[in-house]
Design a protein around this motif. Structure first.
Motif, PDB file in Angstrom:
ATOM      1  N   LYS A  43       0.865  -1.185   0.000  1.00  0.00           N
ATOM      2  CA  LYS A  43       0.000   0.000   0.000  1.00  0.00           C
ATOM      3  C   LYS A  43       0.897   1.229   0.000  1.00  0.00           C
ATOM      4  O   LYS A  43       1.892   1.288   0.724  1.00  0.00           O
ATOM      5  N   LEU A  68       0.390   4.148   1.167  1.00  0.00           N
ATOM      6  CA  LEU A  68       0.426   4.779   2.487  1.00  0.00           C
ATOM      7  C   LEU A  68       1.480   4.108   3.362  1.00  0.00           C
ATOM      8  O   LEU A  68       2.283   4.787   4.019  1.00  0.00           O
ATOM      9  N   ASP A  69       1.517   2.784   3.346  1.00  0.00           N
ATOM     10  CA  ASP A  69       2.514   2.047   4.129  1.00  0.00           C
ATOM     11  C   ASP A  69       3.929   2.343   3.632  1.00  0.00           C
ATOM     12  O   ASP A  69       4.859   2.511   4.432  1.00  0.00           O
ATOM     13  N   ARG A  90       4.952   5.087   2.093  1.00  0.00           N
ATOM     14  CA  ARG A  90       5.294   6.451   2.511  1.00  0.00           C
ATOM     15  C   ARG A  90       5.704   6.484   3.985  1.00  0.00           C
ATOM     16  O   ARG A  90       6.669   7.163   4.354  1.00  0.00           O
ATOM     17  N   GLU A  91       5.001   5.722   4.818  1.00  0.00           N
ATOM     18  CA  GLU A  91       5.325   5.684   6.246  1.00  0.00           C
ATOM     19  C   GLU A  91       6.708   5.083   6.492  1.00  0.00           C
ATOM     20  O   GLU A  91       7.477   5.593   7.298  1.00  0.00           O
TER      21      GLU A  91
END
Length: 173
Positions: free
Chosen positions: A19, A21-22, A24-25
């Motif tokens: 993902k 988002l994951d 980017r984190e």
């Protein structure tokens, strides 16, 4: 330094799912700043204090291995090299695919690749670490698959269409 980053073969056919988002984190937690992604296929823009793109390639691949459990090559360009590669586009055709290479291939390997494609409908030219391929039909009909490019040029590579290439440049401004 600002980097354009392409990950090879993630989120394709339900395999090697990451993902954005994951991702980017994970990058943000490891000293990458202003991390932006474009679509789900592993197109990333990020900044890092490190000035060696080779180090960034290895670092991102290691971070993905640690966080997600699989080997994903990262092909990384400092923004200025990326912009120069686009400006030196050797073809005017609208249907272009670009293979991004982790290093500049040997000239003899590029000659071999061109020889393999000499009687084919598509043609290729290299500009630094950009391998441009004209597409007379489509990606699936081209001899210049990513697997062939990697095998013949002895590099790691990932390909994107021209729209993604230019969109990444626009998003990096």
């Amino acid at each position: 330094m600002k980097y354009i980053i392409f990950l090879r073969a993630i989120n394709v056919g339900g395999n090697r799912k990451i993902k954005m988002l994951d991702l980017r984190e994970v990058l943000t937690a490891n000293a990458y700043q202003n991390v932006t992604t474009y679509i789900q296929s592993g197109n990333v823009i990020a900044e890092h204090a490190e000035t060696s793109y080779e180090w960034v390639q290895e670092n991102i691949a290691a971070l993905i291995e640690d966080a997600f459990g699989f080997d994903v090559p990262a092909i990384v360009f400092p923004l200025d090299e990326y912009v120069q590669g686009i400006l030196q586009k050797p073809f005017e055709e609208e249907k272009l695919m670009v293979h991004f290479l982790n290093q500049v291939p040997e000239a003899i390997d590029l000659d071999t690749l061109k020889e393999l494609g000499k009687d084919q409908q598509d043609s290729c030219e290299i500009t630094g670490r950009f391998l441009y391929v004209t597409l007379s039909a489509g990606v699936s009909d081209s001899i210049y698959s990513n697997k062939l490019v990697e095998r013949v040029l002895h590099v790691k590579a990932t390909a994107r269409n021209w729209r993604t290439v230019t969109t990444m440049q626009e998003k990096s401004k």
